[in-house]
Design a protein around this motif. Structure first.
Motif, PDB file in Angstrom:
ATOM      1  N   ASN A 171       0.844  -1.192   0.000  1.00  0.00           N
ATOM      2  CA  ASN A 171       0.000   0.000   0.000  1.00  0.00           C
ATOM      3  C   ASN A 171       0.881   1.244   0.000  1.00  0.00           C
ATOM      4  O   ASN A 171       2.058   1.193   0.350  1.00  0.00           O
ATOM      5  CB  ASN A 171      -0.960  -0.011   1.195  1.00  0.00           C
ATOM      6  N   MET A 172       0.268   2.352  -0.431  1.00  0.00           N
ATOM      7  CA  MET A 172       0.958   3.636  -0.459  1.00  0.00           C
ATOM      8  C   MET A 172       0.009   4.703   0.080  1.00  0.00           C
ATOM      9  O   MET A 172      -1.202   4.598  -0.096  1.00  0.00           O
ATOM     10  CB  MET A 172       1.352   4.028  -1.890  1.00  0.00           C
ATOM     11  N   GLU A 173       0.592   5.705   0.705  1.00  0.00           N
ATOM     12  CA  GLU A 173      -0.177   6.864   1.161  1.00  0.00           C
ATOM     13  C   GLU A 173       0.644   8.124   0.927  1.00  0.00           C
ATOM     14  O   GLU A 173       1.835   8.168   1.266  1.00  0.00           O
ATOM     15  CB  GLU A 173      -0.536   6.758   2.631  1.00  0.00           C
ATOM     16  N   ILE A 174       0.000   9.135   0.354  1.00  0.00           N
ATOM     17  CA  ILE A 174       0.681  10.415   0.175  1.00  0.00           C
ATOM     18  C   ILE A 174       0.681  11.127   1.525  1.00  0.00           C
ATOM     19  O   ILE A 174      -0.369  11.372   2.112  1.00  0.00           O
ATOM     20  CB  ILE A 174       0.003  11.272  -0.912  1.00  0.00           C
ATOM     21  N   THR A 175       1.882  11.419   2.020  1.00  0.00           N
ATOM     22  CA  THR A 175       2.033  12.029   3.339  1.00  0.00           C
ATOM     23  C   THR A 175       2.363  13.521   3.264  1.00  0.00           C
ATOM     24  O   THR A 175       2.230  14.232   4.248  1.00  0.00           O
ATOM     25  CB  THR A 175       3.133  11.313   4.147  1.00  0.00           C
ATOM     26  N   GLU A 176       2.818  13.965   2.083  1.00  0.00           N
ATOM     27  CA  GLU A 176       3.112  15.390   1.878  1.00  0.00           C
ATOM     28  C   GLU A 176       2.902  15.706   0.404  1.00  0.00           C
ATOM     29  O   GLU A 176       3.315  14.933  -0.466  1.00  0.00           O
ATOM     30  CB  GLU A 176       4.552  15.716   2.277  1.00  0.00           C
TER      31      GLU A 176
END
Length: 155
Positions: free
Chosen positions: A69-74
């Motif tokens: 999984n991936m998540e945009i953090t900035e």
């Protein structure tokens, strides 16, 4: 602990405002990501924000695609996107990933960097495999595809 970094960059002949959205939304990644074609039956799940901070993407595929999984953090348009990339198969790993967009000439220099640490079985794997060689070519392919998508007007 052994750390590594893989970085590739290219100049795309377009302004950052045309390139940035293709990376800032995981729903756009099938247009250019080098891993989207590895498994035609790959299962994808999108959640969270549509784009930018909080956008999430999970995948589960064949042995080649793995799972994670991936998540945009900035997300600071049009300069930088930071992603928390987590692999769950074939090896568990967290790889901070950054895309930067810098004006250069008449276009944008896009730089894709992934960092990580070799832990557990990954330490043994690292003795035989060079992450830069293993992933670098995929980054090059992805950046080339990204440039093609922007150039084709299909963004």
């Amino acid at each position: 602990m052994s750390t590594y970094s893989v970085t590739r960059s290219t100049v795309i002949p377009a302004p950052a405002k045309d390139v940035f959205p293709l990376v800032n939304s995981f729903r756009e990644w099938p247009k250019w990501s080098p891993w989207e074609t590895v498994d035609p039956d790959m299962q994808r799940t999108y959640s969270g924000a549509e784009s930018g901070v909080g956008a999430r993407y999970a995948w589960r595929g064949n042995r080649k695609a793995g799972a994670g999984n991936m998540e945009i953090t900035e997300s600071q348009e049009p300069d930088v996107i930071r992603i928390r990339l987590e692999f769950t198969k074939p090896f568990a790993a967290v790889n901070p990933t950054t895309f930067t967009f810098v004006p250069e000439g008449g276009g944008t220099r896009v730089t894709w960097t992934m960092t990580g640490e070799h832990k557990g079985i990954g330490k043994v794997f690292a003795l035989f495999m060079n992450m830069d060689k293993m992933v670098g070519g995929d980054f090059e392919k992805g950046l080339s595809s990204l440039a093609s998508v922007v150039g084709s007007g299909k963004a």
